[in-house]
Design a protein around this motif. Structure first.
Motif, PDB file in Angstrom:
ATOM      1  N   GLY A 160       0.893  -1.154  -0.149  1.00 15.89           N
ATOM      2  CA  GLY A 160      -0.138  -0.159  -0.087  1.00 15.89           C
ATOM      3  C   GLY A 160       0.872   1.216   0.169  1.00 15.89           C
ATOM      4  O   GLY A 160       1.739   1.200   0.656  1.00 15.89           O
ATOM      5  N   ALA A 161       0.343   2.242  -0.800  1.00 18.76           N
ATOM      6  CA  ALA A 161       1.281   3.274  -0.778  1.00 18.76           C
ATOM      7  C   ALA A 161       0.038   4.575  -0.851  1.00 18.76           C
ATOM      8  O   ALA A 161      -1.056   4.320  -1.147  1.00 18.76           O
ATOM      9  N   ARG A 162       0.566   5.959  -0.761  1.00 19.39           N
ATOM     10  CA  ARG A 162      -0.281   6.992  -0.638  1.00 19.39           C
ATOM     11  C   ARG A 162      -0.696   7.094  -1.971  1.00 19.39           C
ATOM     12  O   ARG A 162      -2.002   7.502  -2.246  1.00 19.39           O
ATOM     13  N   VAL A 188      -3.003   2.111  -4.169  1.00 17.78           N
ATOM     14  CA  VAL A 188      -2.603   3.361  -3.396  1.00 17.78           C
ATOM     15  C   VAL A 188      -3.976   3.819  -2.788  1.00 17.78           C
ATOM     16  O   VAL A 188      -5.112   3.436  -3.298  1.00 17.78           O
ATOM     17  N   ASP A 189      -3.790   5.033  -1.865  1.00 19.29           N
ATOM     18  CA  ASP A 189      -4.938   5.481  -1.381  1.00 19.29           C
ATOM     19  C   ASP A 189      -5.803   6.466  -2.459  1.00 19.29           C
ATOM     20  O   ASP A 189      -6.926   6.357  -2.169  1.00 19.29           O
ATOM     21  N   ALA A 190      -5.168   7.056  -3.448  1.00 21.55           N
ATOM     22  CA  ALA A 190      -5.687   7.697  -4.312  1.00 21.55           C
ATOM     23  C   ALA A 190      -4.704   7.996  -5.463  1.00 21.55           C
ATOM     24  O   ALA A 190      -3.769   7.726  -5.361  1.00 21.55           O
ATOM     25  N   ALA A 191      -5.553   7.931  -6.696  1.00 21.47           N
ATOM     26  CA  ALA A 191      -4.785   8.375  -7.811  1.00 21.47           C
ATOM     27  C   ALA A 191      -5.377   9.119  -8.812  1.00 21.47           C
ATOM     28  O   ALA A 191      -6.620   9.226  -8.894  1.00 21.47           O
ATOM     29  N   GLY A 201      -3.561   0.144 -11.429  1.00 22.23           N
ATOM     30  CA  GLY A 201      -3.427  -0.828 -10.486  1.00 22.23           C
ATOM     31  C   GLY A 201      -4.911  -0.534  -9.555  1.00 22.23           C
ATOM     32  O   GLY A 201      -5.572   0.322  -9.923  1.00 22.23           O
ATOM     33  N   ASP A 202      -4.778  -1.043  -8.529  1.00 22.08           N
ATOM     34  CA  ASP A 202      -5.739  -0.866  -7.401  1.00 22.08           C
ATOM     35  C   ASP A 202      -5.842   0.418  -6.779  1.00 22.08           C
ATOM     36  O   ASP A 202      -4.540   0.876  -6.330  1.00 22.08           O
ATOM     37  N   VAL A 203      -7.009   0.952  -6.273  1.00 29.16           N
ATOM     38  CA  VAL A 203      -7.135   2.097  -5.232  1.00 29.16           C
ATOM     39  C   VAL A 203      -8.083   1.804  -4.288  1.00 29.16           C
ATOM     40  O   VAL A 203      -8.999   1.184  -4.390  1.00 29.16           O
ATOM     41  N   GLY A 204      -7.409   2.030  -3.113  1.00 27.59           N
ATOM     42  CA  GLY A 204      -7.944   1.654  -1.587  1.00 27.59           C
ATOM     43  C   GLY A 204      -7.071   1.331  -0.611  1.00 27.59           C
ATOM     44  O   GLY A 204      -5.872   1.244  -0.954  1.00 27.59           O
ATOM     45  N   PHE A 205      -7.482   1.364   0.490  1.00 28.88           N
ATOM     46  CA  PHE A 205      -6.579   0.995   1.506  1.00 28.88           C
ATOM     47  C   PHE A 205      -5.807  -0.373   1.484  1.00 28.88           C
ATOM     48  O   PHE A 205      -6.467  -1.420   0.986  1.00 28.88           O
ATOM     49  N   VAL A 206      -4.730  -0.527   2.004  1.00 25.11           N
ATOM     50  CA  VAL A 206      -3.987  -1.927   1.907  1.00 25.11           C
ATOM     51  C   VAL A 206      -4.669  -3.107   2.302  1.00 25.11           C
ATOM     52  O   VAL A 206      -4.744  -4.248   1.750  1.00 25.11           O
TER      53      VAL A 206
END
Ligand SMILES: Cc1cc2nc3c(=O)[nH]c(=O)nc-3n(C[C@H](O)[C@H](O)[C@H](O)COP(=O)(O)OP(=O)(O)OC[C@H]3O[C@@H](n4cnc5c(N)ncnc54)[C@H](O)[C@@H]3O)c2cc1C
Ligand code: FES
Lengths: 294, 158
Positions: A160-162, A188-191, A201-206
Motif C-alpha cells: 500500500g502507498a499513498r 494506493v490510497d488515491a490516484a 492498479g488498485d485504489v483503496g487502503f491496503v
C-alpha cells in the motif's frame, strides 16, 4: 527467557562485535527512490553478518545516530561485503543521511534485533504486507523467500502507498510481478483518474488487498511492516479472515539510543524493541499498542 | 451452463444466502459485459442498477475543482459496485468507470427493493450484509483519509 523467545521467535542474536563503536563505512552509491527517500549502498564493516528484519544504527557524523533497517543484504542482488539501506528524510539525522553521496563516510553499528522468521513460512504461504517505507525492511525477507522459493507454498506481496508517485521500488515491484512465482498486488490510497491516467492498479487502503488475495488462513504466515496504525488494521483484518494472530509478525519502531537493551529508551512494557524486536509476533505487542501512553 | 443463481454464490455479498432467497435475488439480475473506458454510471444519474462483478475492474471516481478527477477506490471480481439504489434520492454519488473489461450481473434495484419489502426476511438478511459491507468500506475510507503513510506532523510515540 526473553519475551521474544517466549513467543517462539528464538533467542535474540548475541551482541554483535560492532555493537558499541561505530565503524566508519564508505558510501559506495546512492539512489533517489522518491523525493524524500534515498537508498544508500554501503561498504559493510568486516565480518558484518546481518539478517532480513535486522537494523543498524547509522551515524551521520556531527548530526546524530538513528536505527535504519536493511533493505538489501548480500545475496542474489547485492554483492558480498555490502549493505543496502533505504532512508526517508523526516528529521535532522535522516536528512543528513539522505544527503550523503558516493565516497562519503557514515558510522555503522550493528547488526541489531530479531530478524523476520521467514523460515516459519516453510511449507506454508508467505504473505508480505508493506505500507509506504515499510517495504524497505521487508525486501530482504522477500528476497530470501524467493532465493529458496521451493520451500514455500504461495509467496504473496501486498503493498500500500499513498499515491502512485509515492510507490517505493516501483521498477522492482514490476520485475517481481513478471517473475510469475510471486503474486504482487499494489494499491494506493488515491490516484489521478480519467481515461489518460497512468495508474491502472488498485485504489483503496491496503486492507482491501487481503480478501482479494484469496489467502488460505490455515497456511498464511504474514510479515507486516508499515506505520503502526496500518499494521493494527492489517492484523485485525487478517484475524477477521481467520488467520491465527500468532502467524502474524510485525516490525515496530521506537526511538533508540544504545540499541543493545541497556538504556531503556525503546522499552515497550517488558520488552526492548532494539533487542527483543523490532520483529514481534502480533499477540505479544497488540495489547501494548492499545495503551496510548506507551 | 451456470445460471445467475450459481454465479451469485461466488459473490461475497450473497454467499451462504438460502437457495430460495438466492432465487429471488437472481430474478432481478441479468448478465452484462462492459468494455474498458465505458461508464457504469456517472454522478447524479438515477441509481437504477447495481453490479456484482464476475471479472474485470471498475474505478470509483470523483471530480473536485482544482484537483481534477481522482480515483478513490477500485473494485474487482466478487465485489459489488453501487449502493445508491438502496436509499432515496436514488442517485449515484460518484462516477464508475470500467478500467478492465467487466463481466457482471447487473441488478435492477427497484426490483430487489420490491422483493425486500414483500419478504422482510430476505430484506433483513440483505440489509445486514449491506451494512457489513458499508462498515468495512467506511473504515477503509477513514484509513485512506488518515494518510497513514505521510510523516506525522508532531512527534508520536516514536
Ligand atoms: C528498528 C527501526 C528500523 C527503522 N528502519 C527505518 C528504515 O529502514 N528507513 C527509514 O527511513 N526509517 C527507519 N526507521 C525510522 C528512523 O529511525 C527514524 O525516522 C529516525 O530515527 C528519525 O530521526 P531524525 O533525527 O531524522 O528525525 P527526528 O528529529 O527524530 O524526527 C523528526 C520528525 O520526524 C518524525 N518521525 C520520527 N520518526 C519517524 C518515522 N519513523 N516515520 C515518520 N516520521 C517520523 C518525528 O515525529 C518528528 O516530527 C527505523 C526505526 C526503527 C526503530
Ligand atoms: S535502545 Fe537502549 S534499550 Fe533499546
Amino acid at each position: 527467557m526473553t519475551a521474544a523467545a517466549a513467543q517462539g521467535l528464538g533467542p535474540p542474536p548475541a551482541r554483535p562485535a560492532g555493537a558499541l563503536l561505530p565503524a566508519s563505512c564508505r558510501v559506495l552509491s546512492t539512489r533517489r527512490e522518491l523525493p524524500d527517500t534515498w537508498t544508500l549502498e554501503l561498504e559493510a564493516p568486516p565480518g558484518f553478518a546481518a539478517r532480513p528484519g535486522q537494523f543498524s544504527m547509522l551515524y551521520a557524523f556531527g548530526v546524530g545516530e538513528v536505527p535504519i533497517s536493511f533493505s538489501g543484504l548480500p545475496g542474489p542482488t547485492v554483492p558480498e561485503g555490502r549493505l543496502v539501506q533505504t532512508i526517508r528524510a523526516v528529521g535532522a539525522t535522516t536528512r543528513a543521511l539522505c544527503a550523503l553521496r558516493a565516497g562519503d563516510v557514515v558510522g555503522v553499528r550493528g547488526p541489531f534485533g530479531a530478524p523476520w522468521p521467514v523460515e516459519r513460512a516453510h511449507g506454508q504461504d508467505a504473505v508480505f504486507v508493506a505500507g509506504g517505507i515499510g517495504l524497505a525492511p521487508l525486501r530482504p525477507a522477500l528476497e530470501a523467500a524467493l532465493a529458496a522459493r521451493a520451500r514455500f507454498g504461495r509467496v504473496v506481496l501486498l503493498v500500500g502507498a499513498r499515491t502512485p508517485a509515492d510507490l517505493l521500488y516501483r521498477e522492482q515491484l514490476e520485475a517481481w510481478a513478471r517473475r510469475g512465482d510471486v503474486e504482487v498486488r499494489v494499491t494506493v490510497d488515491a490516484a489521478p483518474a480519467g481515461p489518460g491516467a497512468a495508474w491502472t492498479g488498485d485504489v483503496g487502503f491496503v486492507t482491501a488487498l487481503l480478501p482479494r488475495a484469496g489467502l488460505d488462513p490455515a497456511r498464511a504466515v504474514a510479515f507486516v511492516c508499515g506505520p503502526e496504525v496500518m499494521m493494527r488494521f492489517v492484523a485485525r483484518d487478517l484475524a477477521g479472515l481467520g488467520v491465527d494472530p500468532a502467524r502474524v509478525l510485525v516490525s515496530l519502531e521506537r526511538n533508540m539510543h544504545c540499541a543493545v537493551g541497556t538504556c531503556g529508551r525503546c522499552q515497550l512494557a517488558g520488552s526492548f524493541v532494539c533487542k527483543d524486536g523490532p520483529v514481534f509476533p502480533w499477540p505479544q505487542v497488540e495489547p501494548l499498542l492499545r495503551v496510548r501512553e506507551l | 451452463m451456470r445460471t445467475i443463481q450459481d454465479e451469485l454464490a461466488d459473490v461475497s455479498l450473497f454467499a451462504g444466502l438460502r437457495p430460495e432467497h438466492l432465487a429471488l435475488v437472481a430474478g432481478c439480475g441479468r448478465n452484462v459485459a462492459h468494455a474498458a473506458g465505458e461508464h457504469l454510471f456517472r454522478e447524479g444519474d438515477p441509481a437504477d442498477l447495481f453490479w456484482a462483478l464476475r471479472a474485470g475492474k471498475v474505478a470509483i471516481e470523483l471530480h473536485a475543482e482544482r484537483r481534477g478527477a481522482l480515483t478513490v477506490e477500485t473494485l474487482g471480481e466478487g465485489e459489488v459496485v453501487g449502493w445508491s439504489w438502496l436509499f432515496p434520492p436514488h442517485r449515484y454519488a460518484f462516477d464508475a468507470r470500467v478500467v478492465e473489461p467487466v463481466r457482471a450481473i447487473a441488478f435492477d434495484g427497484a426490483c430487489l427493493r420490491g422483493k425486500c419489502e414483500r419478504d422482510h426476511e430476505l430484506g433483513y438478511e440483505l440489509m445486514k450484509r449491506m451494512a457489513r459491507l458499508f462498515s468495512r468500506r467506511l473504515a477503509a475510507t477513514r484509513w485512506q483519509l488518515l494518510d497513514v503513510y505521510g510523516a506525522p506532523a508532531a512527534p508520536g510515540p516514536v
